[in-house]
Design an enzyme around this catalytic site. Structure first.
Site, PDB file in Angstrom:
ATOM      1  N   GLY A  45       0.841  -1.189   0.000  1.00 44.15           N
ATOM      2  CA  GLY A  45       0.000   0.000   0.000  1.00 44.15           C
ATOM      3  C   GLY A  45       0.876   1.239   0.000  1.00 44.15           C
ATOM      4  N   GLN A  50       2.855   9.940   1.623  1.00 47.32           N
ATOM      5  CA  GLN A  50       4.157   9.256   1.675  1.00 47.32           C
ATOM      6  C   GLN A  50       5.062   9.639   0.507  1.00 47.32           C
ATOM      7  OE1 GLN A  50       2.254   5.190   2.361  1.00 47.32           O
ATOM      8  NE2 GLN A  50       4.171   5.040   3.503  1.00 47.32           N
ATOM      9  N   CYS A 105       5.787  -0.026   7.761  1.00 48.83           N
ATOM     10  CA  CYS A 105       5.422   1.101   6.906  1.00 48.83           C
ATOM     11  C   CYS A 105       6.638   1.529   6.094  1.00 48.83           C
ATOM     12  CB  CYS A 105       4.941   2.246   7.791  1.00 48.83           C
ATOM     13  SG  CYS A 105       4.501   3.729   6.893  1.00 48.83           S
ATOM     14  N   LEU A 106       6.428   1.821   4.815  1.00 46.96           N
ATOM     15  CA  LEU A 106       7.544   2.231   3.954  1.00 46.96           C
ATOM     16  C   LEU A 106       8.185   3.530   4.435  1.00 46.96           C
ATOM     17  CD1 LEU A 106       6.085   1.415   0.407  1.00 46.96           C
ATOM     18  CD2 LEU A 106       7.680   0.049   1.755  1.00 46.96           C
ATOM     19  N   HIS A 147      -4.634   0.999   7.391  1.00 56.90           N
ATOM     20  CA  HIS A 147      -3.268   1.531   7.530  1.00 56.90           C
ATOM     21  C   HIS A 147      -3.056   2.684   6.537  1.00 56.90           C
ATOM     22  CE1 HIS A 147       1.206   1.083   8.201  1.00 56.90           C
ATOM     23  NE2 HIS A 147       1.180   1.720   7.051  1.00 56.90           N
ATOM     24  N   GLU A 148      -3.449   2.472   5.278  1.00 60.73           N
ATOM     25  CA  GLU A 148      -3.276   3.525   4.263  1.00 60.73           C
ATOM     26  C   GLU A 148      -4.214   4.694   4.526  1.00 60.73           C
ATOM     27  OE1 GLU A 148      -0.653   3.453   2.513  1.00 60.73           O
ATOM     28  OE2 GLU A 148      -0.256   1.393   3.100  1.00 60.73           O
ATOM     29  N   HIS A 151      -2.904   7.210   6.859  1.00 57.98           N
ATOM     30  CA  HIS A 151      -1.955   8.168   6.264  1.00 57.98           C
ATOM     31  C   HIS A 151      -2.651   9.432   5.776  1.00 57.98           C
ATOM     32  CE1 HIS A 151       1.963   6.325   6.414  1.00 57.98           C
ATOM     33  NE2 HIS A 151       1.518   5.187   5.896  1.00 57.98           N
TER      34      HIS A 151
END
Length: 196
Positions: A45, A50, A105-106, A147-148, A151
């Site tokens: 995702g 991000q 998380c990225l 989760h996304e 953000h």
């Protein structure tokens, strides 16, 4: 084009993102670049904040989870090939008994922690053609979307940890924001010291 992923500590990750219209400049190109960026970083995702944009756009491709032997056949089937872009999303409802799952998380590389989330969500959103949808998801799929979604609300998974856990990872988070970490994808670090 692969975009740099914004690291923990950047103010853009803390902004509540804004809705966009179909007139948003080069949206199609942005979505293409975000997919490329996500796959390059082996993510499932990615949200616009991000990549430094405070807009309500995120995408999910849960196909990599479909190979997980610990999941039921039905779950694997649900995750396999699930690939979607969510624009101006709003979670209408979250229900069920909270359950723990190890998340990463990225924007926060090398830190993974168990996070509690509700197992079922109903979400309304626009797709890439700006057609409206309202759908209900559960299990791992719901979690990836939650989760996304966080953000675009300016929330990170680390915010959901206990005070003790937050204290234990504080130094590691500081290192990430300063770029003192080795990652195999492009990143932009907010607190990196510029050479003189």
């Amino acid at each position: 084009m692969i975009l740099p992923i914004v690291a923990y500590g950047d103010p853009v990750l803390r902004k509540k993102a804004k809705d966009i219209t179909s007139e948003y400049p080069k949206l199609e190109e942005l979505i293409t670049n975000m997919w490329e960026t996500m796959y390059n970083a082996h993510g499932v995702g990615l949200a616009a904040p991000q990549v430094g944009l405070p807009i309500r756009v995120f995408m999910v491709d849960t196909t990599p989870f479909a190979d997980d032997d610990e999941l039921t056949e039905a779950e694997q089937k649900q995750l396999d090939g699930f690939k979607k872009v969510f624009i101006n999303a709003k979670i209408e409802e979250e229900s069920g008994k909270e359950w723990d799952f190890n998340e990463g998380c990225l924007s926060i590389p090398d830190i993974r922690e168990d996070v509690k989330r509700k197992p079922e969500i109903t979400i309304s959103y626009l797709d890439e053609d700006f057609k409206p949808h309202t759908e209900t998801y559960d299990g791992l799929l719901a979690r990836v979307i939650q989760h996304e979604y966080d953000h675009i609300e300016g929330v990170l998974f680390t915010d959901k940890l206990s005070t003790l856990k937050k204290r234990l990872i504080k130094n590691r988070l500081d290192k990430i924001s300063k770029g003192k970490i080795s990652v195999d994808y492009r990143m932009r670090f907010p607190n990196i010291k510029k050479g003189r």
